[in-house]
Design a protein around this motif. Sequence first.
Motif, PDB file in Angstrom:
ATOM      1  N   TYR A  24      -8.592   3.937  -7.564  1.00 14.97           N
ATOM      2  CA  TYR A  24      -8.259   3.759  -6.148  1.00 14.97           C
ATOM      3  C   TYR A  24      -9.067   2.610  -5.559  1.00 14.97           C
ATOM      4  CZ  TYR A  24      -6.125   8.183  -7.103  1.00 14.97           C
ATOM      5  OH  TYR A  24      -5.355   9.160  -7.661  1.00 14.97           O
ATOM      6  N   PRO A  25      -8.798   1.397  -6.024  1.00  8.88           N
ATOM      7  CA  PRO A  25      -9.545   0.250  -5.509  1.00  8.88           C
ATOM      8  C   PRO A  25      -9.207   0.001  -4.041  1.00  8.88           C
ATOM      9  CG  PRO A  25      -7.684  -0.499  -6.805  1.00  8.88           C
ATOM     10  CD  PRO A  25      -7.742   0.998  -6.949  1.00  8.88           C
ATOM     11  N   TYR A  26     -10.026  -0.779  -3.393  1.00  9.59           N
ATOM     12  CA  TYR A  26      -9.782  -1.098  -1.975  1.00  9.59           C
ATOM     13  C   TYR A  26     -10.020  -2.589  -1.779  1.00  9.59           C
ATOM     14  CZ  TYR A  26      -9.120   0.797   2.746  1.00  9.59           C
ATOM     15  OH  TYR A  26      -8.617   1.141   3.966  1.00  9.59           O
ATOM     16  N   ASP A  27      -9.319  -3.391  -2.587  1.00  9.90           N
ATOM     17  CA  ASP A  27      -9.403  -4.839  -2.444  1.00  9.90           C
ATOM     18  C   ASP A  27      -8.863  -5.227  -1.068  1.00  9.90           C
ATOM     19  OD1 ASP A  27     -10.151  -4.614  -5.090  1.00  9.90           O
ATOM     20  OD2 ASP A  27      -8.303  -5.472  -5.887  1.00  9.90           O
ATOM     21  N   TYR A  28      -9.311  -6.344  -0.562  1.00  6.81           N
ATOM     22  CA  TYR A  28      -8.853  -6.877   0.718  1.00  6.81           C
ATOM     23  C   TYR A  28      -9.117  -5.919   1.883  1.00  6.81           C
ATOM     24  CZ  TYR A  28      -6.238  -9.205  -2.979  1.00  6.81           C
ATOM     25  OH  TYR A  28      -5.885  -9.831  -4.144  1.00  6.81           O
ATOM     26  N   GLN A  29     -10.189  -5.148   1.763  1.00  3.31           N
ATOM     27  CA  GLN A  29     -10.476  -4.108   2.752  1.00  3.31           C
ATOM     28  C   GLN A  29     -10.620  -4.664   4.167  1.00  3.31           C
ATOM     29  OE1 GLN A  29     -13.750  -1.552   1.695  1.00  3.31           O
ATOM     30  NE2 GLN A  29     -13.195  -0.033   3.209  1.00  3.31           N
ATOM     31  N   ASN A  44      -6.232   3.983   5.356  1.00  2.00           N
ATOM     32  CA  ASN A  44      -6.046   4.510   4.013  1.00  2.00           C
ATOM     33  C   ASN A  44      -4.567   4.630   3.640  1.00  2.00           C
ATOM     34  OD1 ASN A  44      -8.789   4.580   3.545  1.00  2.00           O
ATOM     35  ND2 ASN A  44      -8.999   6.681   4.234  1.00  2.00           N
ATOM     36  N   LEU A  45      -3.709   4.768   4.643  1.00  2.00           N
ATOM     37  CA  LEU A  45      -2.276   4.759   4.370  1.00  2.00           C
ATOM     38  C   LEU A  45      -1.850   3.373   3.901  1.00  2.00           C
ATOM     39  CD1 LEU A  45       0.455   6.224   4.369  1.00  2.00           C
ATOM     40  CD2 LEU A  45       0.741   5.443   6.738  1.00  2.00           C
ATOM     41  N   VAL A  46      -2.363   2.334   4.550  1.00  2.58           N
ATOM     42  CA  VAL A  46      -2.029   0.968   4.134  1.00  2.58           C
ATOM     43  C   VAL A  46      -2.497   0.731   2.700  1.00  2.58           C
ATOM     44  CG1 VAL A  46      -2.375  -1.498   4.590  1.00  2.58           C
ATOM     45  CG2 VAL A  46      -2.087   0.107   6.514  1.00  2.58           C
ATOM     46  N   ALA A  47      -3.733   1.099   2.398  1.00  2.65           N
ATOM     47  CA  ALA A  47      -4.251   0.938   1.029  1.00  2.65           C
ATOM     48  C   ALA A  47      -3.405   1.738   0.038  1.00  2.65           C
ATOM     49  CB  ALA A  47      -5.713   1.363   0.955  1.00  2.65           C
ATOM     50  N   SER A  48      -2.975   2.913   0.424  1.00  2.31           N
ATOM     51  CA  SER A  48      -2.163   3.770  -0.444  1.00  2.31           C
ATOM     52  C   SER A  48      -0.800   3.149  -0.725  1.00  2.31           C
ATOM     53  CB  SER A  48      -1.981   5.144   0.202  1.00  2.31           C
ATOM     54  OG  SER A  48      -3.225   5.772   0.366  1.00  2.31           O
ATOM     55  N   VAL A  49      -0.212   2.524   0.272  1.00  3.55           N
ATOM     56  CA  VAL A  49       1.068   1.834   0.080  1.00  3.55           C
ATOM     57  C   VAL A  49       0.872   0.652  -0.866  1.00  3.55           C
ATOM     58  CG1 VAL A  49       2.808   0.400   1.231  1.00  3.55           C
ATOM     59  CG2 VAL A  49       2.130   2.599   2.228  1.00  3.55           C
ATOM     60  N   LYS A 173     -10.724  10.830   0.664  1.00  2.78           N
ATOM     61  CA  LYS A 173     -11.917  11.429   0.067  1.00  2.78           C
ATOM     62  C   LYS A 173     -12.940  10.368  -0.314  1.00  2.78           C
ATOM     63  CE  LYS A 173     -13.410  14.004  -3.975  1.00  2.78           C
ATOM     64  NZ  LYS A 173     -13.094  14.131  -5.384  1.00  2.78           N
ATOM     65  N   LEU A 174     -12.462   9.266  -0.892  1.00  3.95           N
ATOM     66  CA  LEU A 174     -13.377   8.243  -1.420  1.00  3.95           C
ATOM     67  C   LEU A 174     -13.870   7.253  -0.361  1.00  3.95           C
ATOM     68  CD1 LEU A 174     -11.414   7.492  -4.701  1.00  3.95           C
ATOM     69  CD2 LEU A 174     -13.654   8.632  -4.539  1.00  3.95           C
TER      70      LEU A 174
END
Length: 176
Positions: A24-29, A44-49, A173-174
């Motif tokens: 579950y990376p979060y590049d471009y946070q 987190n919805l945007v990251a999930s998409v 969670k993360l």
Amino acid sequence: MILVLASLSYFVWQNEDFQRKYLYPYDYQDTINFYADRYEVDRNLVASVILAESKFRQDATSVHGARGLMQIMPETGSWIATQIEDDSFSVDKLYNVNMNIKYGTWYLSELQTEFEGNEVLALAAYNAGRGNVYEWMEKYHWDINFKDYTKIPFPETREYVKRVLENKKHYNKLYK
């Protein structure tokens, strides 16, 4: 030996640092957070998409022609550009991280507003198109409170919504 390997595997897979880096990376946070805040969409919805759509590959292209991190179709990108009054749009710019996240997040916001905050319907519309979602709502007598994604008739869309919602649980969670 098998028990040791199984225990070690379980530990690695449950390790939050491992999950953040590989699952579950979060590049471009910073960019995600900026546009999520601007358009009032859960970060987190945007990251999930993005994870579901492209696995954070900015050069991703689908077999249908969707482009970039959030897999925006050229026609949808052009329409978004007119809605947000962006004269700089071009199809090639859909591979640009900033533009793609801006457009995709704006579109998610638009769909969430249209479907009164219902994430299941908004995500189904993001994947299959709002017209299909309205047809399903009419055909199957769903109202705006519909939540049972298992009833979505397109298998690809059903799996997509499930995957994004599961991703979001992990991101919540993360990345509290």
